[in-house]
Design an enzyme around this catalytic site. Structure first.
Site, PDB file in Angstrom:
ATOM      1  N   LYS A  96       0.849  -1.188   0.000  1.00 29.55           N
ATOM      2  CA  LYS A  96       0.000   0.000   0.000  1.00 29.55           C
ATOM      3  C   LYS A  96       0.886   1.240   0.000  1.00 29.55           C
ATOM      4  O   LYS A  96       1.936   1.269   0.641  1.00 29.55           O
ATOM      5  CB  LYS A  96      -0.916   0.000   1.224  1.00 29.55           C
ATOM      6  CG  LYS A  96      -1.969  -1.094   1.204  1.00 29.55           C
ATOM      7  CD  LYS A  96      -2.806  -1.047   2.468  1.00 29.55           C
ATOM      8  CE  LYS A  96      -3.979  -2.024   2.374  1.00 29.55           C
ATOM      9  NZ  LYS A  96      -3.518  -3.420   2.284  1.00 29.55           N
ATOM     10  N   ASP A 130      -1.841  -2.015  -3.921  1.00 28.41           N
ATOM     11  CA  ASP A 130      -3.205  -2.201  -3.435  1.00 28.41           C
ATOM     12  C   ASP A 130      -3.931  -0.862  -3.342  1.00 28.41           C
ATOM     13  O   ASP A 130      -3.321   0.170  -3.070  1.00 28.41           O
ATOM     14  CB  ASP A 130      -3.198  -2.865  -2.059  1.00 28.41           C
ATOM     15  CG  ASP A 130      -2.910  -4.350  -2.132  1.00 28.41           C
ATOM     16  OD1 ASP A 130      -3.188  -4.946  -3.188  1.00 28.41           O
ATOM     17  OD2 ASP A 130      -2.393  -4.907  -1.152  1.00 28.41           O
ATOM     18  N   ARG A 182      -5.785  -5.369 -11.142  1.00 26.16           N
ATOM     19  CA  ARG A 182      -6.464  -6.356 -10.303  1.00 26.16           C
ATOM     20  C   ARG A 182      -7.838  -5.783  -9.982  1.00 26.16           C
ATOM     21  O   ARG A 182      -7.953  -4.701  -9.407  1.00 26.16           O
ATOM     22  CB  ARG A 182      -5.691  -6.604  -9.004  1.00 26.16           C
ATOM     23  CG  ARG A 182      -6.385  -7.559  -8.038  1.00 26.16           C
ATOM     24  CD  ARG A 182      -5.564  -7.676  -6.738  1.00 26.16           C
ATOM     25  NE  ARG A 182      -6.019  -8.771  -5.917  1.00 26.16           N
ATOM     26  CZ  ARG A 182      -6.698  -8.628  -4.769  1.00 26.16           C
ATOM     27  NH1 ARG A 182      -6.990  -7.426  -4.321  1.00 26.16           N
ATOM     28  NH2 ARG A 182      -7.052  -9.681  -4.071  1.00 26.16           N
ATOM     29  N   LYS A 185     -13.981  -6.239  -5.518  1.00 24.87           N
ATOM     30  CA  LYS A 185     -15.227  -5.535  -5.208  1.00 24.87           C
ATOM     31  C   LYS A 185     -14.994  -4.364  -4.269  1.00 24.87           C
ATOM     32  O   LYS A 185     -15.644  -3.331  -4.379  1.00 24.87           O
ATOM     33  CB  LYS A 185     -16.245  -6.509  -4.609  1.00 24.87           C
ATOM     34  CG  LYS A 185     -16.707  -7.571  -5.596  1.00 24.87           C
ATOM     35  CD  LYS A 185     -17.792  -8.448  -4.997  1.00 24.87           C
ATOM     36  CE  LYS A 185     -18.203  -9.537  -5.980  1.00 24.87           C
ATOM     37  NZ  LYS A 185     -19.280 -10.397  -5.424  1.00 24.87           N
ATOM     38  N   GLY A 186     -14.076  -4.499  -3.317  1.00 23.02           N
ATOM     39  CA  GLY A 186     -13.803  -3.444  -2.351  1.00 23.02           C
ATOM     40  C   GLY A 186     -14.269  -3.833  -0.967  1.00 23.02           C
ATOM     41  O   GLY A 186     -15.363  -4.378  -0.802  1.00 23.02           O
TER      42      GLY A 186
END
Length: 309
Positions: A96, A130, A182, A185-186
């Site tokens: 991240k 990400d 990538r 859905k979250g």
């Protein structure tokens, strides 16, 4: 109320110490998190690789507050890349941007990302950035598009989340620059001003984005455990003559292992996200706090796996 309870638990060091030292609790957690050390994570990847499943290693941790913490995270990720190469593990790395200091300084974050993605390029592997909550979406995409992808191409990719209204347009942005995506859905709790509040709409947008990526994208990764969406992906690629080598399915470590195995047996590519690190307890609590319905998601998938055996 439930959200507040999970947030409270995530900050309770006494509970964390108990969980880390309780054999049953730790064993339960290890179903979804591959231990606290890189060595444990690599050991967890080995049986996946033997079954023909690749992995993406994820060192847990985000939102660092000091440059020293960001530098430390960078050193750990560089070590991950080196160990993956030395041990010939079939895995890449995910991270991240807040882990790399984005909240401290964009210039710091970019400098550290150049170190990390440069090493990945040298080792002929890949870094997945990400996606975090919607307050970071545009910052993440802009940094990726302007400052990383032009230099590193297929050695770095991005994540897009179908619960956001904007995502189909972001898919088209990614296709235009041939970026690897990538699609998930979250998992964050988002307001209805930026995200679809109804699951059916999230799923429908996922399928729209998925079709677009499968037809025009650069090796998309379809991150889902949803049987219906997986069946639709398979139907779509067969109907449109899209080869199994042009995309992959992705799933979470410990979730729907039966489905992972079945897809590989049927000739599809599968990659499993393997999280590890000392921050696994607060990580799990925060994920549950962001969306308490994740409890039902995890429980339901474990039950389906057990029934499917």
């Amino acid at each position: 109320m439930l959200r507040q309870a999970f947030l409270y638990l995530s900050n309770q060091q006494n509970i964390f110490r108990f969980v880390r030292n309780n054999r049953f609790a730790k064993r339960l957690a290890q179903r979804f998190v591959a231990g606290e050390t890189l060595e444990e994570a690599i050991r967890a990847v080995d049986p996946l690789n033997k079954k023909g499943i690749t992995a993406s290693l994820d060192l847990l941790g985000e939102s660092v507050h000091t440059e020293r913490e960001a530098q430390a995270a960078t050193r750990e990720i560089l070590t991950m890349l080196d160990r993956i190469n030395e041990r010939r593990v079939q895995a890449n790395v995910s991270l991240k941007l807040t882990q790399m200091g984005l909240d401290i300084s964009e210039e710091l974050c970019v400098a550290l990302m150049h170190d990390v993605v440069g090493r990945a390029r040298d080792l002929r592997t890949f870094i997945r950035i990400d996606m975090e909550d919607s307050t970071y979406t545009e910052r993440t995409l802009r940094l990726f598009e302007d400052r990383l992808h032009p230099s590193y191409g297929d050695h770095v990719g991005i994540v897009l989340q179908s619960y956001l209204y904007r995502t189909l347009a972001d898919v088209e942005r990614a296709i235009a620059i041939k970026a690897r995506v990538r699609l998930c859905k979250g998992a964050y709790k988002e307001p209805a001003t930026v995200a679809y509040p109804e699951k059916a709409d999230v799923d429908a947008n996922y399928v729209r984005c998925m079709h677009k990526l499968l037809s025009e994208g650069n090796y998309p990764a379809l991150a889902t455990h949803d049987d219906r969406i997986i069946k639709e992906a398979i139907r779509y690629v067969r109907a449109n003559g899209i080869g199994a080598d042009r995309f992959e399915f992705q799933m979470l470590y410990g979730v729907r292992r039966d489905l992972q195995d079945r897809l590989v047996r049927d000739g599809w590519r599968v990659r499993v996200y393997v999280p590890f690190g000392t921050q696994w307890y607060p990580y799990l609590m925060r994920r549950l706090a962001e969306r308490p319905s994740n409890i039902a998601f995890i429980t339901g998938n474990v039950i389906r796996e057990m029934i499917g055996r």
